[in-house]
Motif scaffolding. Sequence first.
Motif, short mmCIF file in Angstrom:
data_model
loop_
_atom_site.label_atom_id
_atom_site.label_comp_id
_atom_site.label_asym_id
_atom_site.label_seq_id
_atom_site.Cartn_x
_atom_site.Cartn_y
_atom_site.Cartn_z
N GLN A 1 34.40 35.79 32.34
CA GLN A 1 33.92 35.47 31.00
C GLN A 1 33.67 36.73 30.16
N PRO A 2 32.89 37.71 30.63
CA PRO A 2 32.69 38.89 29.77
C PRO A 2 33.96 39.71 29.58
N LEU A 3 34.82 39.77 30.58
CA LEU A 3 36.07 40.53 30.40
C LEU A 3 36.98 39.85 29.39
N ALA A 4 37.03 38.52 29.42
CA ALA A 4 37.88 37.79 28.48
C ALA A 4 37.38 37.93 27.05
N GLU A 5 36.10 38.26 26.88
CA GLU A 5 35.54 38.48 25.54
C GLU A 5 35.89 39.86 25.01
N ASN A 6 36.31 40.76 25.89
CA ASN A 6 36.54 42.16 25.49
C ASN A 6 37.98 42.62 25.66
N PHE A 7 38.79 41.87 26.39
CA PHE A 7 40.17 42.25 26.66
C PHE A 7 41.08 41.03 26.56
N THR A 8 42.36 41.28 26.41
CA THR A 8 43.33 40.23 26.70
C THR A 8 43.28 39.99 28.20
N PHE A 9 43.16 38.73 28.59
CA PHE A 9 42.80 38.42 29.98
C PHE A 9 43.59 37.20 30.43
N TYR A 10 44.29 37.34 31.57
CA TYR A 10 45.06 36.24 32.14
C TYR A 10 44.72 36.09 33.63
#
Length: 273
Positions: free
Chosen positions: A124-133
């Motif tokens: 969740q926090p990474l997806a808020e700060n990066f493009t995340f798959y």
Amino acid sequence: MTTTLLTGLPRSGTTLICACLNTLPNCVALTEPMNVPLHGNAEQAVCEVAAFARATREGILREGFAPSMSRAGLMVDNTFEEVNHNGNLRRSAAKVADVKIEKPLTADFNLFIKHPAFFTALAQPLAENFTFYAIVRHPLAALASWQSVDFNVRQGRMPAAEAYAPALRERLDRLSAPLPRQIALMQWIFQRYRTLPPGHVLTYEALARDPAATLRPLSGSPAPVTHPIREINLQTRYPGVDFAALAQALLPIEADIEPFYPGFAASLRHLPG
């Protein structure tokens, strides 16, 4: 410039995706390059990922090298040994080392960084700060693979995730046998991925059918993927695995898997072989 973080269900093809991305122009995909911090502070960890991404991008442009799981200086598409038929568990056959990036890159090249357990815990926090798959694989195939490897998931543990998910760690601690822990771990992973935006969870099966189309949203490249993807016969790939027992164990978490694999329960009736 684009930095994309990749995660996935263990043994779902995350390393294979990196190998495929590395065949595309202006793309560098690194397999588990970080020394994963286990302090459990999610906010600090997100900052450490950002700092690592910046430093790695600069290092690639300046020196032409980047850390990645590799063998003999070459990136891999599978970190574990090939299947053997003598009953031995498959061991990791790769380690993190600096790898030469021998392709032309622009200053804003696409950098991909893959960590399954660590990034899943911080989805969740990474997806808020990066493009995340994230990538998933049919759970019966993934679970069969877990039985064959000399790795934490065979015991139903994932330390790099548990460090950031104390409730998961406590749940796994309460379970006394590997298979129930594996099921609990798989359920937790699929629940994490349900929080990701639509289209940001890829499947191994889609990658195998059409790798270029599957990876185009990540890379932006119309170029074909030239890395080979082999067809896998599960019975041959994972000899000695009791697929019927694994299928039965998966049924209680059907609701968590169904959004990714519609008709999941019905698919379990068509066992490999």
